[in-house]
Motif scaffolding. Structure first.
Motif, PDB file in Angstrom:
ATOM      1  N   LEU A 207     -26.729 -12.631  17.312  1.00 38.56           N
ATOM      2  CA  LEU A 207     -27.901 -13.486  17.161  1.00 38.56           C
ATOM      3  C   LEU A 207     -28.468 -13.773  18.500  1.00 38.56           C
ATOM      4  O   LEU A 207     -29.675 -14.332  18.445  1.00 38.56           O
ATOM      5  CB  LEU A 207     -27.800 -14.715  16.553  1.00 38.56           C
ATOM      6  CG  LEU A 207     -27.152 -14.548  14.878  1.00 38.56           C
ATOM      7  CD1 LEU A 207     -27.104 -15.923  14.237  1.00 38.56           C
ATOM      8  CD2 LEU A 207     -28.381 -13.853  13.908  1.00 38.56           C
ATOM      9  N   ALA A 208     -27.762 -13.865  19.768  1.00 37.59           N
ATOM     10  CA  ALA A 208     -28.273 -14.038  20.677  1.00 37.59           C
ATOM     11  C   ALA A 208     -28.823 -12.633  21.635  1.00 37.59           C
ATOM     12  O   ALA A 208     -29.414 -13.082  22.839  1.00 37.59           O
ATOM     13  CB  ALA A 208     -27.416 -14.869  21.663  1.00 37.59           C
ATOM     14  N   LEU A 209     -28.496 -11.652  21.148  1.00 35.16           N
ATOM     15  CA  LEU A 209     -28.977 -10.263  21.633  1.00 35.16           C
ATOM     16  C   LEU A 209     -30.389 -10.238  21.872  1.00 35.16           C
ATOM     17  O   LEU A 209     -31.318 -10.569  21.061  1.00 35.16           O
ATOM     18  CB  LEU A 209     -28.446  -9.192  20.827  1.00 35.16           C
ATOM     19  CG  LEU A 209     -28.599  -7.934  21.345  1.00 35.16           C
ATOM     20  CD1 LEU A 209     -27.841  -7.626  22.615  1.00 35.16           C
ATOM     21  CD2 LEU A 209     -28.402  -6.857  20.411  1.00 35.16           C
ATOM     22  N   GLN A 210     -30.842  -9.757  22.978  1.00 39.53           N
ATOM     23  CA  GLN A 210     -32.409  -9.569  23.514  1.00 39.53           C
ATOM     24  C   GLN A 210     -32.539  -8.210  23.885  1.00 39.53           C
ATOM     25  O   GLN A 210     -31.652  -7.356  24.185  1.00 39.53           O
ATOM     26  CB  GLN A 210     -32.700 -10.313  24.608  1.00 39.53           C
ATOM     27  CG  GLN A 210     -32.327 -11.884  24.482  1.00 39.53           C
ATOM     28  CD  GLN A 210     -32.961 -12.747  25.775  1.00 39.53           C
ATOM     29  OE1 GLN A 210     -33.244 -12.228  26.803  1.00 39.53           O
ATOM     30  NE2 GLN A 210     -32.780 -13.988  25.807  1.00 39.53           N
ATOM     31  N   TRP A 211     -33.719  -7.730  23.305  1.00 35.57           N
ATOM     32  CA  TRP A 211     -34.197  -6.193  23.766  1.00 35.57           C
ATOM     33  C   TRP A 211     -34.104  -5.957  25.276  1.00 35.57           C
ATOM     34  O   TRP A 211     -33.442  -4.703  25.589  1.00 35.57           O
ATOM     35  CB  TRP A 211     -35.527  -6.161  23.357  1.00 35.57           C
ATOM     36  CG  TRP A 211     -35.748  -6.377  21.703  1.00 35.57           C
ATOM     37  CD1 TRP A 211     -36.663  -7.256  21.230  1.00 35.57           C
ATOM     38  CD2 TRP A 211     -35.517  -5.267  20.838  1.00 35.57           C
ATOM     39  NE1 TRP A 211     -36.514  -7.160  19.717  1.00 35.57           N
ATOM     40  CE2 TRP A 211     -35.916  -5.840  19.466  1.00 35.57           C
ATOM     41  CE3 TRP A 211     -34.846  -4.389  20.970  1.00 35.57           C
ATOM     42  CZ2 TRP A 211     -35.680  -5.102  18.184  1.00 35.57           C
ATOM     43  CZ3 TRP A 211     -34.292  -3.475  19.686  1.00 35.57           C
ATOM     44  CH2 TRP A 211     -35.018  -4.000  18.541  1.00 35.57           C
ATOM     45  N   SER A 292     -30.911 -19.034  11.803  1.00 33.16           N
ATOM     46  CA  SER A 292     -29.758 -20.110  11.529  1.00 33.16           C
ATOM     47  C   SER A 292     -28.487 -19.144  11.142  1.00 33.16           C
ATOM     48  O   SER A 292     -28.702 -18.370  10.201  1.00 33.16           O
ATOM     49  CB  SER A 292     -30.443 -20.720  10.082  1.00 33.16           C
ATOM     50  OG  SER A 292     -29.177 -21.550   9.856  1.00 33.16           O
ATOM     51  N   PRO A 293     -27.472 -19.301  11.616  1.00 36.72           N
ATOM     52  CA  PRO A 293     -26.284 -18.675  11.333  1.00 36.72           C
ATOM     53  C   PRO A 293     -25.876 -18.723  10.002  1.00 36.72           C
ATOM     54  O   PRO A 293     -25.361 -17.873   9.438  1.00 36.72           O
ATOM     55  CB  PRO A 293     -25.293 -19.027  12.458  1.00 36.72           C
ATOM     56  CG  PRO A 293     -26.092 -19.544  13.799  1.00 36.72           C
ATOM     57  CD  PRO A 293     -27.249 -20.337  12.965  1.00 36.72           C
ATOM     58  N   ASP A 294     -26.057 -20.167   9.413  1.00 35.84           N
ATOM     59  CA  ASP A 294     -25.826 -20.199   8.304  1.00 35.84           C
ATOM     60  C   ASP A 294     -26.560 -19.758   7.038  1.00 35.84           C
ATOM     61  O   ASP A 294     -26.169 -18.963   6.203  1.00 35.84           O
ATOM     62  CB  ASP A 294     -25.589 -21.914   7.774  1.00 35.84           C
ATOM     63  CG  ASP A 294     -24.602 -22.658   8.820  1.00 35.84           C
ATOM     64  OD1 ASP A 294     -23.751 -21.888   9.039  1.00 35.84           O
ATOM     65  OD2 ASP A 294     -24.779 -23.812   9.065  1.00 35.84           O
ATOM     66  N   VAL A 299     -27.377 -15.032   3.209  1.00 30.08           N
ATOM     67  CA  VAL A 299     -28.116 -13.720   2.804  1.00 30.08           C
ATOM     68  C   VAL A 299     -27.211 -12.601   2.855  1.00 30.08           C
ATOM     69  O   VAL A 299     -27.183 -11.670   1.900  1.00 30.08           O
ATOM     70  CB  VAL A 299     -29.139 -13.485   3.654  1.00 30.08           C
ATOM     71  CG1 VAL A 299     -29.652 -11.885   3.595  1.00 30.08           C
ATOM     72  CG2 VAL A 299     -30.275 -14.528   3.880  1.00 30.08           C
ATOM     73  N   PHE A 300     -25.996 -12.633   3.689  1.00 30.10           N
ATOM     74  CA  PHE A 300     -25.109 -11.477   3.752  1.00 30.10           C
ATOM     75  C   PHE A 300     -24.283 -11.590   2.470  1.00 30.10           C
ATOM     76  O   PHE A 300     -23.957 -10.699   1.992  1.00 30.10           O
ATOM     77  CB  PHE A 300     -24.364 -11.811   5.064  1.00 30.10           C
ATOM     78  CG  PHE A 300     -23.031 -11.134   5.225  1.00 30.10           C
ATOM     79  CD1 PHE A 300     -22.919  -9.692   5.162  1.00 30.10           C
ATOM     80  CD2 PHE A 300     -21.820 -11.555   5.174  1.00 30.10           C
ATOM     81  CE1 PHE A 300     -21.755  -8.947   5.257  1.00 30.10           C
ATOM     82  CE2 PHE A 300     -20.521 -11.135   5.145  1.00 30.10           C
ATOM     83  CZ  PHE A 300     -20.567  -9.653   5.163  1.00 30.10           C
TER      84      PHE A 300
END
Length: 397
Positions: A207-211, A292-294, A299-300
């Motif tokens: 979730l913190a990964l950037q292009w 949002s991680p939650d 969704v997962f």
């Protein structure tokens, strides 16, 4: 910024541009400290507060744990750990340690009291791992009390800890992983799941990964940060704790192609949006901000149900990736590097359930390596002789 929480002192910017911090010492007098920067004034004040606390006990005054533990949190723990970690420390102290030990003087805390506390927490239903975590915070706080001269030794050193139960995590088989990716096709989760299963990255790392972290030509990504959401604090983005966590990961062609498709869809979404936040995130929410991680996990979970797959945690995708690689015969050292473990012992211990099949393979190869040529010839002659006997037996019948 003039008023701070009780026990933290005060801080404000003076008319001459300097910062002034102050607190009321144990003698009842207010002490003042100055600095060109707020951090400089605060650092001077915190050091003085530590010295004041040391002198408080030396003067023979009663020091209760309800007074000491908050000071340890503010003066020692807070400047040394990440904000999210500090929030967890603070919550643990308030929820567990202060109710149990707040009324006890620091130097009168006994091993028996600590041991009874651990036993009670287990009876209340806390997991052994949680009790061990509470112990670690109390141990750090009392270690600091020793260094301050408040106590002569740390009573938690002699307390017996419960045995940590190894969690029985469910991992996906290769066929189940393929089913999940196939079911997620064309959804928001497709590329996220592919990356989780092929790189073993953690939820916060994804979730913190950037292009800008991805090199499409070299087919690699550089992991630089992790994201989490903590209570009332909000979003926290931090660097990995260890050098091993700041790792470079090789990407499969499958992942690269998925990322390219994902980038194209994201660019189209950004063009349609009127209030897009450009944070360069690979996996943002629908407005470009942090997902949002939650909600992502929700969704997962729904997708697992729809795909008729086991209800695993998102983190179990990381375990699934590592387990599949080890089962395929990938060297544990390479798996360690991929996972970002600082010690290979951690990898070997976590995935020991995969090792028996690998050990059999090693034994078979070692046995073959020490089979001499004459032994192989003897085995060949014996095999041919056995085949001849079988042929003669058939002709007689």
């Amino acid at each position: 910024m003039g008023r701070r929480k009780h026990g933290e002192g005060t801080l404000f910017k003076r008319a001459d541009g300097r910062w002034q911090a102050s607190f009321v010492a144990s003698d009842g007098k207010r002490k003042y400290f100055y600095g060109e920067k707020s951090s400089e004034a605060l650092e001077k004040m915190r050091k003085a507060m530590q010295e004041d606390q040391k002198g408080l006990l030396a003067s023979g005054k009663r020091v209760l744990l309800k007074d000491y533990l908050p000071q340890w949190l503010e003066l020692v723990a807070k400047p040394q750990v990440f904000q999210g970690t500090y929030v967890q420390y603070e919550a643990t102290v308030k929820k567990h340690l202060l109710p149990a030990f707040g009324h006890i003087m620091v130097h009168k805390l006994t091993v028996q009291q600590v041991q009874s506390f651990y036993a009670k927490k287990l009876e209340e239903g806390l997991a052994p791992g949680t009790v061990i975590y509470i112990h670690s915070i109390l141990h750090m706080a009392l270690d600091n009390a020793v260094s301050w001269g408040l106590i002569s030794h740390n009573v938690t050193d002699k307390a017996k800890l419960p045995k940590r139960k190894r969690p029985d995590h469910r991992v996906l088989s290769l066929e189940e992983a393929k089913t999940l990716v196939k079911f997620a096709r064309a959804s928001r989760l497709e590329t996220l799941l592919i990356m989780a299963l092929t790189t073993a990255m953690r939820r916060g790392e994804l979730l913190a990964l950037q292009w800008s972290d991805i090199d499409f030509e070299k087919k690699t990504l550089q992991l630089r940060r992790s994201f989490r959401r903590v209570g009332n604090v909000g979003n926290i983005v931090k660097e990995p704790k260890t050098k091993a966590g700041q790792r470079r990961i090789m990407l499969t062609d499958f992942a690269i192609e998925a990322l390219k498709r994902h980038k194209q869809l994201q660019e189209e979404q950004r063009e349609r949006s009127t209030n897009w936040r450009d944070l360069d995130l690979v996996f943002p929410n629908t407005l470009g901000g942090y997902w949002s991680p939650d909600y992502m996990v929700l969704v997962f979970k729904k997708m697992l149900t729809q795909a008729q797959l086991p209800q695993i945690r998102f983190h179990d995708l990381r375990h699934s990736a590592a387990t599949l690689l080890l089962a395929m015969g990938v060297h544990p050292k390479l798996v360690q590097d991929l996972l970002g473990h600082s010690k290979i012992a951690t990898t070997m211990d976590t995935y020991s359930h995969v090792l028996p099949s690998m050990q059999k393979e090693v034994a078979d190869k070692m046995g073959l390596a020490f089979t001499f040529e004459e032994d192989q010839e003897d085995e060949k002659d014996q095999k041919e002789e056995d085949q001849g006997d079988e042929k003669d037996q058939k002709e007689e019948n």
